[in-house]
Design a protein around this motif. Structure first.
Motif, short mmCIF file in Angstrom:
data_model
loop_
_atom_site.label_atom_id
_atom_site.label_comp_id
_atom_site.label_asym_id
_atom_site.label_seq_id
_atom_site.Cartn_x
_atom_site.Cartn_y
_atom_site.Cartn_z
N ASP A 209 82.77 14.43 59.18
CA ASP A 209 83.08 15.80 59.55
C ASP A 209 82.22 16.20 60.73
N ARG A 210 82.80 16.99 61.62
CA ARG A 210 82.06 17.46 62.80
C ARG A 210 81.50 18.85 62.53
N PHE A 211 80.24 19.05 62.91
CA PHE A 211 79.63 20.37 62.81
C PHE A 211 79.27 20.87 64.20
N VAL A 212 79.71 22.09 64.49
CA VAL A 212 79.46 22.70 65.80
C VAL A 212 78.71 24.01 65.59
N LEU A 213 77.55 24.12 66.20
CA LEU A 213 76.80 25.38 66.18
C LEU A 213 77.09 26.10 67.48
N ASP B 249 90.80 11.95 58.59
CA ASP B 249 91.12 13.23 57.97
C ASP B 249 89.91 14.17 58.02
N TYR B 250 89.01 13.92 58.96
CA TYR B 250 87.81 14.74 59.05
C TYR B 250 88.15 16.17 59.48
N LYS B 251 87.24 17.06 59.18
CA LYS B 251 87.41 18.46 59.54
C LYS B 251 86.32 18.91 60.50
N ILE B 252 86.58 20.01 61.15
CA ILE B 252 85.62 20.59 62.09
C ILE B 252 85.07 21.86 61.47
N TYR B 253 83.79 21.87 61.22
CA TYR B 253 83.10 23.05 60.70
C TYR B 253 82.26 23.65 61.83
N ALA B 254 82.36 24.94 62.01
CA ALA B 254 81.62 25.57 63.11
C ALA B 254 81.08 26.92 62.66
N ILE B 255 79.95 27.27 63.23
CA ILE B 255 79.37 28.60 63.02
C ILE B 255 79.36 29.32 64.35
N CYS B 256 79.90 30.52 64.35
CA CYS B 256 79.88 31.33 65.57
C CYS B 256 79.34 32.72 65.25
#
Length: 669
Positions: free
Chosen positions: A61-65, A149-156
């Protein structure tokens, strides 16, 4: 210690660690990491699939800050879960040569997926990451083999939500139905100047619902059960991107500075940090206190998460047996190699006709696309004008994830940021297109691509006043020099159709930063490859296109559509017994990388008379023309008229080149 107490201690450890690091650096943003620690815990302990021992596992899974200023949140969890970050790295936050920079940097810190900081960029990068996952899943996933099937999780943050690029990217994501995106909007209502109601009071939830997103609202970020339930709801929503709005209190745990702008962008102060530690049950006089049970707890959850990679590796072994051709293609591409023989498909254009380099680019793209499945892209609603449509392929859409043509809409800023997210899949070679003048709308993602040294390719057409009637608003003047000034960005302005084909060859093979290919709207002569030096020399940045019969008295230098002018001027000067060398210089950046021997070969130090010709700002050309040289360029905005008339008006004629060359040589004109 009961599990519930251990979880709370773990969350509070992140809060204290963030406050300590910012305080020691005497710089940074402590408030948001302190507020978001519960969300970070739920993501790293219960939600995301990752492996600290292999940060590049393909199906992680990808994490984007997106709110990169809150990076101590991310650094804390990367350290605690066992990535290549030590406690000493945390202590060296924001210090020279530290891997814990003031904002997250891709390639510098293990586990950082993308460089963020300029607000809104990370939000849009995540859209590109989601597109990449969908494309790869459509191409490689097969029944019983759900490889990707990975997901992208991000905090904005509130600031991210205010930025225009976020609006562009959110609209595009909603239109495409990217259900693999789960974004958290940290609504703490605080910015550097104070409360957000100074300039911002819209209903963000309704706005995102209008974009076509699945929206949930949580009143308290400290409610871990509610967070977990909201994430599960988002994971089950596969047809729409998800936004989870969470209410947090910035500087949570700080007795005197919580919920205030003071906790946003400045250290809390030594005395306040002591109070924070007391508040959370830590020794007020002990800095960077990480309880052993907390470190052990996060290492354990990371090890459990890493098992997902082990399972994936077993699945991939079976996949290779069942689908060997696709596996071979995937492995070739992800290894950084290009399919054998693809360069042989580059077209060769015959002299004798005029062809706009934008059209030559389109012909080149369509000639090589079949052999490069990782090459995908599109334009900001200008495919017919930029000639970037892949004719044999359909469009990427909610119903067709295998499409290779992208319609970004009139969203240049988001297009650039989305391309950056796409390329970070480490699989795709994405390109985007618009007019050169609109590169101004794309400077932030272009700059970030250059910082990350990732291979995004930008096709900028209508590259000079030669575009004609659209006039000053659309005629680029200062854009080329502005782009050339960006470190790690390679700008190529090819002279004709064959140099254009070679520009694509260089761009696709280039792995050390983004590439800009600047192309003409107007038709220009195809240079005779048999009579003059071959266009394959473009890879050197500058080359002798046509040399003089004797020792050169002057060197004529040009790029793009002006090269044919200096070739004709060479012939005219010959009639006056003036020996001129013609140098095509499509890329300063590539030329500057050549060794001194080659540079001396093209520009001998003893030939001081040099004349550069380019339909753009003359700034920077004196580096190559020297003090004894001259530049025919443009120091003002253009005019609205047919292209040939505008070029003549500004002195881009054979006659003027000859005149200026003779003046340099102090000859009678």
């Amino acid at each position: 210690m009961e599990n519930k107490d251990l979880i709370q201690k773990s969350i509070d450890t992140v809060r204290v660690l963030s406050a300590d690091a910012v305080q020691k650096a005497n710089s940074g943003h402590p408030g948001t990491p302190m507020a978001l620690a519960p969300l970070g815990h739920v993501l790293w302990a219960d939600t995301m699939h990752y492996n600290p021992k292999n940060p590049d596992w393909p199906n992680r899974d990808r994490f984007v800050l997106s709110c990169g200023h809150a990076c101590m949140l991310q650094y804390s969890f990367l350290y605690l879960t066992g990535y290549g970050i030590s406690l000493d790295d945390i202590k060296n936050f924001r210090q020279l040569h530290s891997i814990t920079a003031g904002h997250p940097e891709y390639g510098l810190t293990p586990g950082i997926e993308v460089t963020t900081g300029p607000l809104g960029q990370g939000f849009a990068n995540g859209v590109g990451m989601a597109i990449a996952q969908q494309y790869m899943a459509a191409r490689y996933n097969k029944p019983d083999f759900n490889l990707f099937d990975y997901k992208i999780y991000a905090i904005c943050s509130d600031g991210d939500i205010m930025e225009g690029v976020t609006a562009e990217a959110a609209s595009l994501a909603g239109h495409l139905g990217l259900g693999n995106m789960i974004y958290f909007y940290d609504s703490n209502s605080i910015t550097i100047e104070g409360d957000t109601d100074l300039a911002f009071d819209e209903d963000v939830s309704k706005r995102f619902e209008a974009y076509g997103w699945h929206v949930q609202n949580l009143p308290d970020i400290n409610d871990l059960d509610a967070l977990s339930e909201a994430i599960k709801n988002a994971q089950n929503e596969t047809d729409r991107p998800s936004l989870i709005k969470v209410r947090s209190i910035i500087g949570y745990g700080s007795p005197n500075k919580h919920n205030s702008a003071d906790a946003h962008g400045s250290p809390l102060g030594k005395d306040e940090v002591r109070l924070v530690k007391e508040n959370f049950g830590f020794d007020r006089d002990k800095d960077f206190d990480v309880p052993a049970e907390v470190l052990g707890y996060y290492h354990t959850v990371a090890e459990k998460s890493a098992k997902n990679e082990s399972d994936w590796n077993e699945l991939y072994k079976k996949y290779k047996e069942r689908h060997p051709d696709l596996a071979k293609e995937y492995e070739t591409i992800t290894s950084g190699k290009l399919p054998e023989g693809w360069e042989e498909k580059l077209p060769v254009f015959e002299a004798g006709e005029e062809l706009a380099t934008r059209k030559a680019s389109g012909k080149t793209l369509n000639a090589i696309a079949e052999f490069l499945p990782q090459l995908i892209g599109g334009s900001a609603d200008l495919a017919p004008s930029t000639d970037t449509n892949l004719e044999a392929y359909k469009s990427f859409s909610p119903k067709n994830r295998e499409g290779r043509n992208f319609h970004f809409g009139i969203r240049e800023h988001a297009m650039g940021a989305v391309l950056n997210g796409m390329v970070l899949s480490n699989y795709l070679i994405p390109y985007g297109a618009t007019f050169l003048i609109f590169s101004d709308y794309m400077r932030p993602p272009l700059r970030l691509a250059a910082i990350m040294k990732v291979r995004t390719i930008m096709v900028f057409t209508h590259d000079s006043i030669g575009l004609g009637e659209d006039g000053t608003t659309h005629q680029p003047v200062e854009q080329l020099i502005g782009l050339r000034a960006v470190p790690n960005l390679t700008v190529i302005r090819p002279a004709d159709a064959n140099e254009t084909a070679q520009a694509w060859r260089v761009a696709i093979k280039h792995t050390d930063g983004p590439v800009v290919i600047a192309l003409t709207r107007q038709g220009i002569p195809i240079i005779d490859q048999k009579k003059y030096s071959g266009a394959q020399n473009l890879e050197k940045g500058a080359y002798i296109l046509s040399d003089s019969e004797g020792e050169p008295q002057i060197i004529l230098i040009a790029t793009g559509s002006e090269v044919h002018l200096i070739l004709e001027a060479q012939e005219e000067l010959k009639k006056s017994n003036i020996q001129a060398r013609v140098v095509s210089m499509p890329s300063w950046n590539l030329f500057d990388k050549q060794d001194d021997t080659y540079k001396e070969e093209v520009f001998p130090k003893n030939i001081r008379k040099r004349l550069a010709v380019e339909a753009g700002s003359p700034v920077g050309w004196m580096k190559y023309t020297t003090d004894d040289g001259d530049v025919i360029g443009i120091n003002r905005f253009g005019e609205s008229a047919p292209g040939e008339e505008v070029m003549k008006e500004f002195g881009f004629t054979v006659e003027n080149v000859v005149k200026r060359a003779k003046a340099l040589l102090s000859l009678k004109v």
